[in-house]
Design a protein around this motif. Structure first.
Motif, mmCIF file in Angstrom:
data_model
loop_
_atom_site.group_PDB
_atom_site.id
_atom_site.type_symbol
_atom_site.label_atom_id
_atom_site.label_comp_id
_atom_site.label_asym_id
_atom_site.label_seq_id
_atom_site.Cartn_x
_atom_site.Cartn_y
_atom_site.Cartn_z
ATOM 1 N N PRO A 1 0.724 -1.133 0.020
ATOM 2 C CA PRO A 1 0.056 -0.050 0.100
ATOM 3 C C PRO A 1 0.854 1.236 -0.053
ATOM 4 O O PRO A 1 0.440 2.160 -0.686
ATOM 5 C CB PRO A 1 -0.664 -0.142 1.359
ATOM 6 C CG PRO A 1 -1.039 -1.609 1.477
ATOM 7 C CD PRO A 1 0.268 -2.027 0.931
ATOM 8 N N SER A 2 1.959 1.200 0.735
ATOM 9 C CA SER A 2 2.603 2.418 0.765
ATOM 10 C C SER A 2 3.464 2.766 -0.623
ATOM 11 O O SER A 2 3.575 4.123 -0.817
ATOM 12 C CB SER A 2 3.891 2.226 1.754
ATOM 13 O OG SER A 2 4.606 1.335 1.608
ATOM 14 N N ALA B 1 0.605 4.128 -2.721
ATOM 15 C CA ALA B 1 0.148 5.494 -2.408
ATOM 16 C C ALA B 1 0.989 6.647 -2.958
ATOM 17 O O ALA B 1 0.574 7.834 -3.031
ATOM 18 C CB ALA B 1 0.222 5.522 -0.808
ATOM 19 N N ALA C 1 -4.370 5.923 -4.291
ATOM 20 C CA ALA C 1 -4.853 4.588 -3.661
ATOM 21 C C ALA C 1 -6.062 4.865 -2.482
ATOM 22 O O ALA C 1 -6.094 5.986 -2.051
ATOM 23 C CB ALA C 1 -3.524 4.258 -2.873
ATOM 24 N N GLY D 1 -6.031 3.504 0.428
ATOM 25 C CA GLY D 1 -5.357 3.677 1.474
ATOM 26 C C GLY D 1 -6.157 3.686 2.855
ATOM 27 O O GLY D 1 -7.287 3.687 2.987
ATOM 28 N N GLU D 2 -5.474 4.072 4.214
ATOM 29 C CA GLU D 2 -6.143 3.801 5.442
ATOM 30 C C GLU D 2 -7.254 4.819 5.214
ATOM 31 O O GLU D 2 -8.194 4.588 6.020
ATOM 32 C CB GLU D 2 -5.086 3.921 6.586
ATOM 33 C CG GLU D 2 -4.190 2.854 6.651
ATOM 34 C CD GLU D 2 -4.763 1.682 7.185
ATOM 35 O OE1 GLU D 2 -5.801 1.488 7.450
ATOM 36 O OE2 GLU D 2 -3.779 0.735 7.389
ATOM 37 N N LEU E 1 -6.488 -1.550 0.395
ATOM 38 C CA LEU E 1 -5.603 -0.262 0.745
ATOM 39 C C LEU E 1 -4.774 0.128 -0.679
ATOM 40 O O LEU E 1 -4.610 1.386 -0.847
ATOM 41 C CB LEU E 1 -4.813 -0.694 1.927
ATOM 42 C CG LEU E 1 -5.349 -0.845 3.135
ATOM 43 C CD1 LEU E 1 -4.128 -1.273 4.149
ATOM 44 C CD2 LEU E 1 -5.945 0.290 3.460
ATOM 45 N N ALA E 2 -4.416 -0.866 -1.270
ATOM 46 C CA ALA E 2 -3.889 -0.580 -2.581
ATOM 47 C C ALA E 2 -4.521 -0.667 -3.938
ATOM 48 O O ALA E 2 -3.721 -0.395 -5.186
ATOM 49 C CB ALA E 2 -2.621 -1.639 -2.845
#
Length: 409
Positions: free
Chosen positions: A311-312, A315, A345, A347-348, A368-369
């Protein structure tokens, strides 16, 4: 040379010409070939702008092409920041510029001037890095590019000096890149080493012959991986998954090929991770520890080995809709009266706005991704959670494409 291009009579074909002896000889030979077959030949030179002489060399190539009646384009690279490996950056930029030029001109195939000497140098460099069967197979005569262009290397059986003879007979002068004598570069070091090894039986021809045998072995290993992928591989919301138990029962080489392929596909990467890091990630995953590698997360959950976009990493990608997001998802939707919304994304932050996501049964990390449509800091659509929405996201690859790629990469 004929073997690599014999299937293309009447086609429109490109050739990359730096002005050096190898590519200039290739240009001349291809022009003769095109005249006899009716093929259309186009040439391009990439000016990296890294040496004062580069612009003059591109002009010289254009002049030769003019005399030969071959349309020529000069492509300028202005993107080097001074960071990273210069030769690697230049190679990637060169391929990107040439692929873009080919697509603009309507060319499917681009010929490159790599020789038998280049093949030997490549094998020696990869041997020094500890490469396996694929790496020691050297450069392929035919290599598809993700852009859709196909790279051809019709001179891999021809020695460099033989090409110089072609140019001498035609009274053509070629450029010499000073960096070809700079021992700071790995390839130049290997070239220097090879020049002193013929007496010991480790010359260019011996290494090129080894590459051919390794290539034959590689084809067998690719076929085994292909058959395994047909049976085991599945795709879920952009993740690539395998039954963990069945995956573990495969031979080492097959597992590593499948895992490398999955990582490269999910993260839209061209090059595999190093074997040492790949093996560490596999061992950790099979022991129940999720690991980050190559822009992906690798882990085993509920009996499935799952390769997911981290996910990061996802993002970091945003663009105005519609378009190809994160190299994976083609996102389409209704036209906007105002500024187009942003594709980013979920994301959270976005997932927190959708407390009903668990009811979808979808994997949390995959969500998340995944792509979401953002307007004024709010999620207005998430294609994976809103199948009835006007916004749609479709992966640009499927199982068939992945399996087929195992046969060629």
């Amino acid at each position: 040379m004929a073997g690599a291009v014999s299937c293309l009579p009447g086609a429109r074909i490109g050739v990359a010409v730096s002005g050096g002896g190898d590519s200039l000889a290739l240009l001349v030979m291809l022009r003769d070939w095109a005249e006899t077959t009716g093929a259309e030949l186009y040439a391009a030179t990439v000016d990296h702008g890294l040496r004062p002489e580069s612009a003059a060399e591109a002009t010289q190539v254009a002049a030769v092409c003019g005399r030969l009646g071959v349309p020529h384009s000069t492509l300028l690279w202005t993107g080097y920041t001074g960071q990273g490996n210069l030769q690697a950056e230049a190679r990637m930029a060169r391929q990107s510029l040439l692929a873009g030029w080919a697509l603009d001109v309507g060319i499917d195939h681009i010929c490159l001037g790599h020789t038998r000497d280049d093949q030997a140098e490549t094998v020696l460099m990869r041997l020094a890095r500890g490469s396996g069967v694929d790496g020691l197979s050297g450069m392929a005569v035919v290599r598809p590019d993700p852009s859709g262009v196909i790279w051809l290397r019709p001179l891999l059986d021809v020695r460099r000096e033989a090409l110089r003879d072609v140019l001498r007979r035609r009274s053509l002068v070629w450029a010499e890149d000073p960096s070809n004598g700079d021992l700071r570069f790995d390839r130049v070091k290997m070239r220097d080493l090879l020049s002193r090894q013929d007496q010991h039986g480790l010359g260019a021809d011996r290494l090129a012959d080894t590459a051919e045998r390794m290539s034959a072995a590689s084809r067998v290993l690719r076929r085994v991986a292909y058959e395994a992928a047909l049976t085991l591989l599945d795709i879920e919301d952009g993740d690539i998954v395998f039954p963990a138990r069945s995956f573990a029962e495969l031979e080492d080489e097959t597992r590593w090929r499948l895992l490398s392929m999955a990582l490269c596909r999910v993260a839209s990467q061209s090059y595999r991770p190093r074997l040492k890091t790949l093996r560490s990630a596999e061992i950790a995953a099979m022991a129940g520890r999720r690991t980050s590698l190559h822009g992906c997360l690798v882990g085993v959950r509920q009996g499935l080995l799952r390769i997911q976009r981290e996910p990061s990493a996802a993002a970091r990608h945003s663009l105005r809709a519609p378009g190809l997001w994160d190299g994976r998802w083609q996102v389409e939707g209704p036209a906007s009266a105002g500024p187009p919304p942003l594709i980013s994304a979920l994301g959270e932050t976005g997932l927190a706005l959708r407390p009903d996501w668990r009811a979808s049964g979808r994997n949390r990390i995959a969500l998340l991704a995944s792509p979401a449509i953002w307007e004024n800091g709010m999620v207005t659509a998430c294609p994976l959670l809103d199948p009835a929405s006007e916004w749609h996201a479709k992966l640009i690859w499927d199982k068939t494409m992945i399996c087929d790629a195992l046969l060629t990469h």
